[in-house]
Design a protein around this motif. Structure first.
Motif, PDB file in Angstrom:
ATOM      1  N   SER A   1     -10.837 -16.219  -6.049  1.00  0.00           N
ATOM      2  CA  SER A   1     -11.465 -16.264  -4.731  1.00  0.00           C
ATOM      3  C   SER A   1     -11.702 -17.675  -4.222  1.00  0.00           C
ATOM      4  CB  SER A   1     -12.792 -15.495  -4.750  1.00  0.00           C
ATOM      5  OG  SER A   1     -13.689 -16.074  -5.674  1.00  0.00           O
TER       6      SER A   1
ATOM      7  N   ASN B   1     -10.676 -12.093 -12.386  1.00  0.00           N
ATOM      8  CA  ASN B   1     -10.831 -13.185 -11.427  1.00  0.00           C
ATOM      9  C   ASN B   1      -9.889 -14.346 -11.723  1.00  0.00           C
ATOM     10  OD1 ASN B   1     -12.022 -14.187 -13.756  1.00  0.00           O
ATOM     11  ND2 ASN B   1     -13.644 -15.277 -12.651  1.00  0.00           N
TER      12      ASN B   1
ATOM     13  N   VAL C   1      -0.196  -8.266  -5.426  1.00  0.00           N
ATOM     14  CA  VAL C   1      -1.274  -7.715  -4.610  1.00  0.00           C
ATOM     15  C   VAL C   1      -2.437  -7.384  -5.524  1.00  0.00           C
ATOM     16  CG1 VAL C   1      -1.941  -5.906  -2.995  1.00  0.00           C
ATOM     17  CG2 VAL C   1       0.418  -6.776  -2.985  1.00  0.00           C
TER      18      VAL C   1
ATOM     19  N   ASP D   1       0.873  -1.171   0.000  1.00  0.00           N
ATOM     20  CA  ASP D   1       0.000   0.000   0.000  1.00  0.00           C
ATOM     21  C   ASP D   1       0.912   1.223   0.000  1.00  0.00           C
ATOM     22  OD1 ASP D   1       0.845   0.356   2.703  1.00  0.00           O
ATOM     23  OD2 ASP D   1      -0.808  -0.889   3.420  1.00  0.00           O
TER      24      ASP D   1
ATOM     25  N   ASP E   1      -5.767 -13.758   2.195  1.00  0.00           N
ATOM     26  CA  ASP E   1      -6.690 -12.645   2.411  1.00  0.00           C
ATOM     27  C   ASP E   1      -6.033 -11.650   3.371  1.00  0.00           C
ATOM     28  OD1 ASP E   1      -8.994 -11.346   4.178  1.00  0.00           O
ATOM     29  OD2 ASP E   1      -9.822 -11.817   2.209  1.00  0.00           O
ATOM     30  N   LEU E   2      -5.844 -10.404   2.934  1.00  0.00           N
ATOM     31  CA  LEU E   2      -5.152  -9.422   3.753  1.00  0.00           C
ATOM     32  C   LEU E   2      -5.949  -9.028   4.993  1.00  0.00           C
ATOM     33  CD1 LEU E   2      -3.670  -7.128   0.982  1.00  0.00           C
ATOM     34  CD2 LEU E   2      -2.366  -8.493   2.628  1.00  0.00           C
ATOM     35  N   ALA E   3      -7.263  -9.001   4.894  1.00  0.00           N
ATOM     36  CA  ALA E   3      -8.083  -8.588   6.036  1.00  0.00           C
ATOM     37  C   ALA E   3      -7.946  -9.562   7.200  1.00  0.00           C
ATOM     38  CB  ALA E   3      -9.539  -8.450   5.613  1.00  0.00           C
ATOM     39  N   SER E   4      -8.040 -10.852   6.907  1.00  0.00           N
ATOM     40  CA  SER E   4      -7.967 -11.865   7.959  1.00  0.00           C
ATOM     41  C   SER E   4      -6.559 -12.408   8.168  1.00  0.00           C
ATOM     42  CB  SER E   4      -8.895 -13.026   7.626  1.00  0.00           C
ATOM     43  OG  SER E   4      -8.448 -13.696   6.443  1.00  0.00           O
ATOM     44  N   GLN E   5      -5.644 -12.111   7.210  1.00  0.00           N
ATOM     45  CA  GLN E   5      -4.288 -12.647   7.198  1.00  0.00           C
ATOM     46  C   GLN E   5      -4.284 -14.177   7.181  1.00  0.00           C
ATOM     47  OE1 GLN E   5      -1.603 -10.884  10.040  1.00  0.00           O
ATOM     48  NE2 GLN E   5      -2.209  -8.799   9.537  1.00  0.00           N
TER      49      GLN E   5
ATOM     50  N   GLY F   1      -6.203  -6.247  -4.909  1.00  0.00           N
ATOM     51  CA  GLY F   1      -7.291  -5.890  -4.006  1.00  0.00           C
ATOM     52  C   GLY F   1      -7.025  -6.415  -2.608  1.00  0.00           C
ATOM     53  N   GLN F   2      -7.932  -7.241  -2.111  1.00  0.00           N
ATOM     54  CA  GLN F   2      -7.798  -7.780  -0.758  1.00  0.00           C
ATOM     55  C   GLN F   2      -6.904  -9.014  -0.697  1.00  0.00           C
ATOM     56  OE1 GLN F   2     -12.132  -9.144  -1.045  1.00  0.00           O
ATOM     57  NE2 GLN F   2     -11.352 -10.488   0.572  1.00  0.00           N
ATOM     58  N   PHE F   3      -6.398  -9.469  -1.854  1.00  0.00           N
ATOM     59  CA  PHE F   3      -5.653 -10.712  -1.917  1.00  0.00           C
ATOM     60  C   PHE F   3      -4.168 -10.476  -2.200  1.00  0.00           C
ATOM     61  CE2 PHE F   3      -9.899 -12.018  -3.733  1.00  0.00           C
ATOM     62  CZ  PHE F   3     -10.356 -12.629  -2.564  1.00  0.00           C
TER      63      PHE F   3
END
Length: 382
Positions: free
Chosen positions: A302, A285, A244, A194, A262-266, A246-248
């Motif tokens: 996903s 995708n 990287v 980021d 998954d970056l949010a949940s690691q 998005g969220q992945f």
């Protein structure tokens, strides 16, 4: 003192593994590349720029990538020179080192950064080629640096991560990746996570997120495993850059897996067996992987559901895949650039450069190609 043994390339590792299993009277079977598949009404690419530099050693898996910034293309010669081109006009050419340059080019924030096999890091002015500063690192630089958040982030081949100030070259921090006894010779380049943080992939199958300003670790996650019995069979290096999306975060590893984190949940949300030393490509995708055996696989990002598999290019030592317009492109040991339909995996065309393709990248919808023989070129779709 810890010692790290570097294996020069995946093919060397494979040969050693096969030789270890063979008896004294048995010969290791010769692995031949698949012949090129026949194509009808094949698409081709249009060359728009080319130049030649010195070749690299066949046993050294260097990926001397090109870079571009503000419409200027920057190229590296392993014999110690850096050049800048505007269109086909050479703007400048500078000799920066008597030692072999080995890292590929990074160009941003007015600088051109290259590294050598002796661990020297050189920063040049983009406009003039004037050397702005230099730094000495502890290991060879085999992957390009990253200019990000006012820092030049570099990873030496002994597992040390360095951050230098863009303006002055002053060293700001270092981070020591865990030591491994055996690893492939090579290192993934750092990539931006980021605006503040960078991702580093390592030989121990972990990825690390580091604060570019301070070096403070923000994330540490294992993304691959190996169930081999010997040290060589347990090699599980990440030599291709993480992607990287998005969220992945998508990674590939040698003798390991393609993995999506998954970056949010690691947490790893899926992982599928796929040995690769190349950066994966992620578009929409789709996750596209060029394996060390020459198979190309596509997965849904996903879920990990396989979309297709192409085995027509077995043992052709494929480069990293990239998306150019609507075509997936991958290079091989003979300098062939294969165009593939990303929806079906069908090969739809090809073009030819000179020498084993070591690195592909797409900048402003143009394909940047570097080969072991020193053929540097730029292509575009018709």
């Amino acid at each position: 003192m810890n010692r790290k043994y570097k294996i020069t390339c995946a093919l060397t590792v494979l040969t050693l593994a096969l030789a270890g299993c063979a008896g004294k009277t048995n010969k290791v079977p010769e692995v031949k590349p698949n012949p090129l598949p026949k194509l009808t009404q094949a698409k081709t690419l249009v060359p728009v720029f080319s130049t030649s530099v010195s070749a690299t050693d066949a046993a050294d898996p260097l990926r001397l990538r090109l870079d571009a910034d503000n419409g200027v293309v920057f190229a590296i010669d392993p014999k110690g020179e850096v050049s800048a081109f505007k269109g086909k006009q050479r703007l400048w050419q500078k000799k920066v080192s008597k030692d072999n340059l080995s890292s590929g080019v990074e160009a941003a924030e007015g600088l051109v950064v290259v590294g050598s096999q002796k661990g020297q890091l050189f920063a040049l002015d983009q406009q003039t080629g004037e050397q702005k500063w230099t730094a000495q690192l502890t290991g060879a630089l085999l992957a390009p640096s990253l200019i990000h958040a006012g820092r030049v982030i570099s990873v030496s081949n002994d597992g040390m991560v360095y951050a230098h100030e863009v303006a002055s070259g002053a060293q700001v921090w270092t981070y020591n990746l865990p030591n491994v006894q055996f690893s492939l010779r090579g290192m993934a380049a750092p990539v931006p996570l980021d605006a503040r943080n960078v991702l580093i992939a390592s030989s121990n199958a972990y990825i690390y997120a580091l604060d570019a300003l301070s070096g403070v670790p923000k994330l540490q996650r294992r993304v691959a495993v190996s169930d081999g019995r010997s040290d060589i069979q347990r090699l599980v290096d990440i030599d291709g850059e993480p992607v990287v999306a998005g969220q992945f975060v998508v990674t590939t590893s040698y003798q390991g897996q393609v993995t999506v984190l998954d970056l949010a949940s690691q947490q790893v949300i899926w992982s599928e067996d796929a040995s690769s030393i190349q950066r994966p490509e992620v578009v929409g995708n789709g996750v596209f992987v060029a394996q060390t055996d020459g198979k190309i696989k596509a997965f849904e990002i996903s879920s990990g559901q396989p979309l297709w598999e192409n085995d027509q290019l077995l043992n052709r030592q494929l480069s990293n895949p990239v998306m150019l317009g609507t075509d997936l492109v991958v290079g091989d040991l003979d300098g062939v650039l294969h165009l593939i339909d990303p929806r079906t995996g069908q090969i739809t065309g090809r073009s030819k450069t000179s020498g084993e393709v070591r690195n592909l990248r797409v900048i402003d919808n143009q394909l940047y190609v570097s080969t072991r023989k020193g053929a540097l070129s730029i292509w575009q779709n018709r």
